[in-house]
Structures are given as structure tokens and as C-alpha cells.
Write a protein that holds these residues in place. Structure first.
Motif, PDB file in Angstrom:
ATOM      1  N   GLN A   1      -8.249  -4.056  -4.255  1.00  0.00           N
ATOM      2  CA  GLN A   1      -8.628  -3.866  -5.656  1.00  0.00           C
ATOM      3  C   GLN A   1      -7.720  -2.833  -6.321  1.00  0.00           C
ATOM      4  OE1 GLN A   1     -12.703  -2.745  -4.903  1.00  0.00           O
ATOM      5  NE2 GLN A   1     -13.494  -4.703  -5.666  1.00  0.00           N
ATOM      6  N   ARG A   2      -7.464  -1.742  -5.611  1.00  0.00           N
ATOM      7  CA  ARG A   2      -6.608  -0.679  -6.142  1.00  0.00           C
ATOM      8  C   ARG A   2      -5.197  -1.217  -6.379  1.00  0.00           C
ATOM      9  NH1 ARG A   2      -8.491   3.110  -3.366  1.00  0.00           N
ATOM     10  NH2 ARG A   2      -7.376   2.644  -1.451  1.00  0.00           N
ATOM     11  N   ALA A   3      -4.703  -2.016  -5.443  1.00  0.00           N
ATOM     12  CA  ALA A   3      -3.362  -2.586  -5.595  1.00  0.00           C
ATOM     13  C   ALA A   3      -3.299  -3.465  -6.846  1.00  0.00           C
ATOM     14  CB  ALA A   3      -2.994  -3.404  -4.354  1.00  0.00           C
ATOM     15  N   VAL A   4      -4.322  -4.282  -7.059  1.00  0.00           N
ATOM     16  CA  VAL A   4      -4.361  -5.154  -8.237  1.00  0.00           C
ATOM     17  C   VAL A   4      -4.326  -4.321  -9.514  1.00  0.00           C
ATOM     18  CG1 VAL A   4      -5.880  -6.697  -9.561  1.00  0.00           C
ATOM     19  CG2 VAL A   4      -5.490  -7.124  -7.133  1.00  0.00           C
TER      20      VAL A   4
ATOM     21  N   LEU B   1     -12.154   2.199  -5.041  1.00  0.00           N
ATOM     22  CA  LEU B   1     -11.901   0.762  -4.895  1.00  0.00           C
ATOM     23  C   LEU B   1     -11.401   0.464  -3.486  1.00  0.00           C
ATOM     24  CD1 LEU B   1      -9.980   0.068  -8.236  1.00  0.00           C
ATOM     25  CD2 LEU B   1     -12.393  -0.381  -7.763  1.00  0.00           C
ATOM     26  N   THR B   2     -11.522  -0.790  -3.095  1.00  0.00           N
ATOM     27  CA  THR B   2     -10.900  -1.210  -1.843  1.00  0.00           C
ATOM     28  C   THR B   2      -9.389  -1.190  -2.050  1.00  0.00           C
ATOM     29  OG1 THR B   2     -10.842  -3.559  -2.440  1.00  0.00           O
ATOM     30  CG2 THR B   2     -12.841  -2.763  -1.330  1.00  0.00           C
ATOM     31  N   SER B   3      -8.639  -1.213  -0.976  1.00  0.00           N
ATOM     32  CA  SER B   3      -7.180  -1.136  -1.109  1.00  0.00           C
ATOM     33  C   SER B   3      -6.627  -2.326  -1.895  1.00  0.00           C
ATOM     34  CB  SER B   3      -6.522  -1.042   0.262  1.00  0.00           C
ATOM     35  OG  SER B   3      -6.876  -2.142   1.053  1.00  0.00           O
TER      36      SER B   3
ATOM     37  N   ARG C   1       0.829  -1.215   0.000  1.00  0.00           N
ATOM     38  CA  ARG C   1       0.000   0.000   0.000  1.00  0.00           C
ATOM     39  C   ARG C   1       0.858   1.257   0.000  1.00  0.00           C
ATOM     40  NH1 ARG C   1      -3.949  -2.109   4.621  1.00  0.00           N
ATOM     41  NH2 ARG C   1      -5.333  -3.355   3.331  1.00  0.00           N
ATOM     42  N   ARG C   2       1.888   1.278   0.842  1.00  0.00           N
ATOM     43  CA  ARG C   2       2.766   2.450   0.898  1.00  0.00           C
ATOM     44  C   ARG C   2       3.459   2.681  -0.442  1.00  0.00           C
ATOM     45  NH1 ARG C   2       3.991   0.284   5.852  1.00  0.00           N
ATOM     46  NH2 ARG C   2       5.956  -0.550   5.099  1.00  0.00           N
ATOM     47  N   THR C   3       3.918   1.604  -1.046  1.00  0.00           N
ATOM     48  CA  THR C   3       4.579   1.706  -2.345  1.00  0.00           C
ATOM     49  C   THR C   3       3.606   2.232  -3.398  1.00  0.00           C
ATOM     50  OG1 THR C   3       6.065  -0.110  -1.797  1.00  0.00           O
ATOM     51  CG2 THR C   3       5.816   0.411  -4.137  1.00  0.00           C
ATOM     52  N   LEU C   4       2.390   1.709  -3.381  1.00  0.00           N
ATOM     53  CA  LEU C   4       1.393   2.147  -4.357  1.00  0.00           C
ATOM     54  C   LEU C   4       1.049   3.614  -4.173  1.00  0.00           C
ATOM     55  CD1 LEU C   4      -0.997  -0.928  -4.394  1.00  0.00           C
ATOM     56  CD2 LEU C   4       0.642  -0.241  -6.148  1.00  0.00           C
TER      57      LEU C   4
ATOM     58  N   VAL D   1      -7.597 -11.943  -8.502  1.00  0.00           N
ATOM     59  CA  VAL D   1      -6.994 -10.837  -9.246  1.00  0.00           C
ATOM     60  C   VAL D   1      -7.853 -10.516 -10.471  1.00  0.00           C
ATOM     61  CG1 VAL D   1      -4.987 -10.136 -10.625  1.00  0.00           C
ATOM     62  CG2 VAL D   1      -4.650 -11.288  -8.427  1.00  0.00           C
ATOM     63  N   GLU D   2      -8.270 -11.549 -11.202  1.00  0.00           N
ATOM     64  CA  GLU D   2      -9.117 -11.350 -12.381  1.00  0.00           C
ATOM     65  C   GLU D   2     -10.425 -10.662 -12.014  1.00  0.00           C
ATOM     66  OE1 GLU D   2      -9.672 -15.225 -14.022  1.00  0.00           O
ATOM     67  OE2 GLU D   2      -7.656 -15.324 -14.866  1.00  0.00           O
ATOM     68  N   ARG D   3     -11.046 -11.106 -10.921  1.00  0.00           N
ATOM     69  CA  ARG D   3     -12.325 -10.500 -10.495  1.00  0.00           C
ATOM     70  C   ARG D   3     -12.146  -9.027 -10.141  1.00  0.00           C
ATOM     71  NH1 ARG D   3     -13.172 -15.243  -7.372  1.00  0.00           N
ATOM     72  NH2 ARG D   3     -12.788 -14.022  -5.514  1.00  0.00           N
ATOM     73  N   HIS D   4     -11.054  -8.695  -9.454  1.00  0.00           N
ATOM     74  CA  HIS D   4     -10.814  -7.296  -9.092  1.00  0.00           C
ATOM     75  C   HIS D   4     -10.599  -6.432 -10.341  1.00  0.00           C
ATOM     76  CE1 HIS D   4     -10.964  -8.053  -4.900  1.00  0.00           C
ATOM     77  NE2 HIS D   4      -9.781  -8.624  -4.782  1.00  0.00           N
TER      78      HIS D   4
END
Length: 184
Positions: free
Chosen positions: A129-132, A125-127, A78-81, A157-160
Motif C-alpha cells: 500500500q505504501r509503495a502504491v 500501511l502495508t508495504s 521497497r529499498r528505493t521507496l 492499485v485503486e483500492r490501495h
């Protein structure tokens, strides 16, 4: 859980002896470099110390440690993103401007509005989902790599990704319909 003031001095040493190597292997298997794995393992044990307690029951200590480590991996991601998020959005904007070439003021305005829709959709998005989405779209990772890094299945991952694309398509359609109505 058991409260034990002697946890840091006695019990942690035993935990480290029993689970230290497997914890490091786990962290490396999730994409952490050797140095990152060492740092994350140390932080895992520090968090146990700060809590001053651990799960009571045979064999559950390992699960507890690994859960803390997995949460630390997610926090690191999360921090990296967040750190790269603004750079990524600006990079996409520059790439679009370069590809499209000179634009009329109306086209520039529409492109900025679309970019705003993308940004707001990412924020909603949720965190996870956003990361994906960011790992896939901005960093170009494959589904398998994303799944491994985030500790989820490739299907998740595909669903997100699918959810993001559906939501974005809906919002862009709504924004374009609203813009067409206001000019027409």
C-alpha cells in the motif's frame, strides 16, 4: 522440494538455459532496465544456489524462479521507496511552505501536525500500500505504470489508494477535531 548438493553446478546451468531469456523478459516487463534485469536474474539464481534446493516437479521450476524474481523486484522497490521517503516528505514540506507563504506560528504548528499525521498514516500501511501511495503521490506514476511495476492489477492499485485516502481523511478529521476542542 529436493535437496541436491550438485544443484549449483549442473541443475542451474539447465535452468538458465531453459528459462534465462524468459526471466529477463519478465524482469524488463516489470520496469527493470537491461542492467537491472541482468542483476536481478543473477540474484535469482544465486538465491536458488543458496537454498540448495528447488521445487520438485515438471514445469514448477519456472514458477519458482519467477516467484523469486518477483520478490526481488518488490524488495528493490521497497529499498528505493525507503531511500526516497525522507526526501519526499521534506520536499512536500518545502513545497507547502512555498505555496502558503509566511505563516503564523499556529498555522506552522498545524501544518507540522498534519504532516506528522500523513507520515504516521504512511507508516501504518502495508508495504505494498505504501509503495502504491508513494509511487502515485510523490513520483506521479499513473495507475497502469504502478500496477505493472508492482505486479498487481490496476483495480488493486485503486483500492490501495482509496484505503489510504479514507484512512488519512479520518485521521486528519480526528486530529483537527482534537485541536479545535483543546483551543475552544
Amino acid at each position: 522440494m529436493i535437496d541436491d548438493p550438485s544443484l549449483p553446478s549442473i541443475y542451474l546451468r539447465q535452468l538458465y538455459t531453459e528459462h534465462g531469456e524468459s526471466l529477463l523478459r519478465f524482469l524488463r516487463s516489470k520496469g527493470a532496465s537491461e542492467d537491472e534485469a541482468q542483476d536481478l536474474a543473477q540474484e535469482t539464481y544465486l538465491r536458488v544456489c543458496r537454498r540448495g534446493r528447488l521445487v520438485d516437479g515438471a514445469g514448477r521450476e519456472r514458477s519458482f524462479l519467477f516467484k523469486i524474481a518477483q520478490n526481488l523486484l518488490i524488495d528493490r522497490c521497497r529499498r528505493t521507496l525507503l531511500r526516497h521517503r525522507l526526501d519526499d516528505v521534506l520536499s512536500v514540506q518545502r513545497d507547502l511552505a512555498h505555496i502558503l507563504g509566511p505563516q503564523s506560528p499556529e498555522q506552522v504548528l498545524l501544518a507540522k501536525q498534519d504532516l506528522g499525521v500523513v507520515r504516521r498514516t504512511l507508516e501504518d500501511l502495508t508495504s505494498i500500500q505504501r509503495a502504491v501511495v508513494v509511487l502515485r503521490r510523490f513520483h506521479g506514476l499513473r495507475l497502469k505504470e504502478i500496477a505493472k511495476q508492482l505486479g498487481v492489477s490496476e483495480r488493486t492499485v485503486e483500492r490501495h489508494l482509496q484505503r489510504f485516502l479514507e484512512l488519512l481523511e479520518e485521521r486528519l478529521r480526528f486530529a483537527h477535531d482534537g485541536a479545535a476542542e483543546s483551543t475552544g
